[in-house]
Design a protein around this motif. Sequence first.
Motif, short mmCIF file in Angstrom:
data_model
loop_
_atom_site.label_atom_id
_atom_site.label_comp_id
_atom_site.label_asym_id
_atom_site.label_seq_id
_atom_site.Cartn_x
_atom_site.Cartn_y
_atom_site.Cartn_z
N LEU A 156 0.83 -1.19 0.00
CA LEU A 156 0.00 0.00 0.00
C LEU A 156 0.87 1.25 0.00
N ALA A 157 1.92 1.23 0.82
CA ALA A 157 2.82 2.39 0.89
C ALA A 157 3.52 2.65 -0.43
N GLU A 158 3.81 1.60 -1.17
CA GLU A 158 4.53 1.73 -2.43
C GLU A 158 3.59 1.91 -3.62
N GLY A 159 2.30 2.03 -3.36
CA GLY A 159 1.35 2.28 -4.44
C GLY A 159 1.09 1.08 -5.32
N LYS A 160 1.29 -0.12 -4.81
CA LYS A 160 1.11 -1.33 -5.61
C LYS A 160 -0.32 -1.87 -5.58
N ILE A 161 -1.16 -1.29 -4.74
CA ILE A 161 -2.54 -1.76 -4.62
C ILE A 161 -3.45 -0.78 -5.36
N PRO A 162 -4.01 -1.18 -6.51
CA PRO A 162 -4.84 -0.25 -7.29
C PRO A 162 -6.14 0.07 -6.55
N HIS A 163 -6.63 1.27 -6.79
CA HIS A 163 -7.90 1.68 -6.19
C HIS A 163 -8.47 2.84 -6.98
N SER A 164 -9.74 3.08 -6.81
CA SER A 164 -10.41 4.17 -7.51
C SER A 164 -10.03 5.51 -6.89
N ASP A 165 -10.42 6.59 -7.57
CA ASP A 165 -10.11 7.92 -7.02
C ASP A 165 -11.04 8.27 -5.85
N ARG A 166 -11.97 7.40 -5.51
CA ARG A 166 -12.79 7.61 -4.31
C ARG A 166 -12.05 7.17 -3.04
N VAL A 167 -10.93 6.48 -3.20
CA VAL A 167 -10.17 5.97 -2.05
C VAL A 167 -8.89 6.78 -1.86
N GLN A 168 -8.73 7.32 -0.66
CA GLN A 168 -7.51 8.03 -0.27
C GLN A 168 -6.65 7.09 0.57
N ILE A 169 -5.35 7.38 0.63
CA ILE A 169 -4.43 6.59 1.45
C ILE A 169 -3.81 7.52 2.50
N SER A 170 -3.64 7.02 3.72
CA SER A 170 -3.04 7.82 4.79
C SER A 170 -2.08 6.96 5.60
N MET A 171 -1.23 7.62 6.39
CA MET A 171 -0.42 6.93 7.38
C MET A 171 -1.26 6.78 8.65
N ALA A 172 -1.22 5.58 9.25
CA ALA A 172 -2.09 5.33 10.40
C ALA A 172 -1.37 4.63 11.55
N PRO A 173 -0.42 5.31 12.22
CA PRO A 173 0.13 4.73 13.45
C PRO A 173 -0.99 4.62 14.48
N HIS A 174 -1.11 3.46 15.10
CA HIS A 174 -2.29 3.19 15.94
C HIS A 174 -2.41 4.15 17.12
N ALA A 175 -1.38 4.23 17.95
CA ALA A 175 -1.43 5.07 19.15
C ALA A 175 -0.04 5.11 19.78
N ILE A 176 0.16 6.03 20.72
CA ILE A 176 1.48 6.15 21.33
C ILE A 176 1.83 4.96 22.21
N TYR A 177 0.82 4.20 22.66
CA TYR A 177 1.09 3.06 23.53
C TYR A 177 1.30 1.76 22.74
N THR A 178 1.16 1.82 21.42
CA THR A 178 1.39 0.63 20.59
C THR A 178 2.46 0.84 19.53
N VAL A 179 2.98 2.06 19.42
CA VAL A 179 3.97 2.39 18.41
C VAL A 179 5.11 3.15 19.09
N SER A 180 6.33 2.75 18.83
CA SER A 180 7.49 3.39 19.46
C SER A 180 7.67 4.81 18.94
N GLY A 181 8.39 5.61 19.72
CA GLY A 181 8.67 6.99 19.31
C GLY A 181 9.43 7.03 17.99
N GLU A 182 10.38 6.12 17.82
CA GLU A 182 11.15 6.07 16.57
C GLU A 182 10.24 5.78 15.38
N LYS A 183 9.35 4.82 15.57
CA LYS A 183 8.44 4.46 14.48
C LYS A 183 7.43 5.58 14.20
N LEU A 184 6.98 6.27 15.26
CA LEU A 184 6.08 7.40 15.05
C LEU A 184 6.74 8.49 14.23
#
Length: 416
Positions: A156-184
């Motif tokens: 998905l990040a590399e744009g390999k999954i085709p989709h219509s122009d009705r679909v947007q893509i975003s970054m979605a880190p879950h939360a600060i308690y499930t994702v490290s500061g480095e990864k955020l």
Amino acid sequence: MSRILLKNAILPDGITCADLLIEGNRFAKIGTGLAADDAEVIECARRYAVLPPFYNGHTHAAMAILRGYADDYDLFDWLSNYIWPMEEKMTEQDVYIGTKLAILEMIKSGTVFFNDMYWFQPGTIRAADEMGVRANVGIMVLSMGGADARTANQDLAEGKIPHSDRVQISMAPHAIYTVSGEKLRECADFAKANGLPIQTHLSETKKEFDDCMAEHGMTPTAYLDSLGLLTENTTLAHAVWMTDDDLKIIADRGSVLVHNPVSNCRLGSGTFRFAEAEKAGCRIIIGTDGNSSNNNLSMFEEMKVATLLAKNRTGDPKVMPAVTAWEMATTRAAAAFGIDCGIAEGKIADCMLVDLDHHAMLPNYHLVSNLVYSADPSCIDTVICNGKILMRNRYVPGEEAIIAEAKATAADLLKR
């Protein structure tokens, strides 16, 4: 080019009657006596109001397949001991079927867009594309998930999954308690480099707030800000435990707060500080959260609970009037995701037809008040998204198959 002609529809003011011609995916003309020989005509007979539909600011659509599985637990117990173990058994096909069930429910309740955070995004994208709705699908970042999920994320990040122009893509880190500061920070950098919006959970519980203060010496809001995640294109779900300084930071950065009132109540997370957030100048919209913590996707219910909580918390019945709640669920939410909606010439042809003869809509002293305080999904007759009819006469084509698939999938998932 496809055409739809809505004849004798009541406009959003609740009084004016007009014809509306949809050409392609836009409202081309609004007036009286309009005609189009090749158009599909929907006669509204001065009975149906044409209104902006709902745009769901935060959800986990595939969790419709988990509705009712683990109710009446607090957030961390619910996630750690029930939801995450069940999700580890899920496949992309489960996500696809669960998302179709959620979209069916959303269409039936007037929603044409959802901001989604979940694993196996190709399943979510396929469901949204097939059913004709809009979606913002997040590249999920979380400290769990199998190899298949990580591969889907990368594709998905590399744009390999085709989709219509009705679909947007975003970054979605879950939360600060499930994702490290480095990864955020990596998420923030990736989003900036690739022009992607960001969505995450923020300050949903007092535990999250207190743990962040103990570990980082700052609030979750300040912590996310220090890592570069707060931008004009960031949506922040829940935001219950916020200080005045936090709200000022959010307002200064232009980030969007997504109020999830029913989920917050169901999980006992606390009450969103709407009056203070509005006074601080924050952008605020409404979302349902997922079906397993709500347990439905009705934006009607969210609007009503949102305004009642705001009034009850402050003791002021003037806080969050009906018009404000309505806009937070419709036009303000659409604007937060760059969707040019509205019942006006040139706007995207997203709309719903509401039956003004429905018992919950009578009498019609104030249309928006009825919509916020009285209406429910049964008031909606027709839903149109991007110039295409998704529901007519309260029927969504293929809904029987969706229901059958969901029942079979839920039974199989429980056996696993």
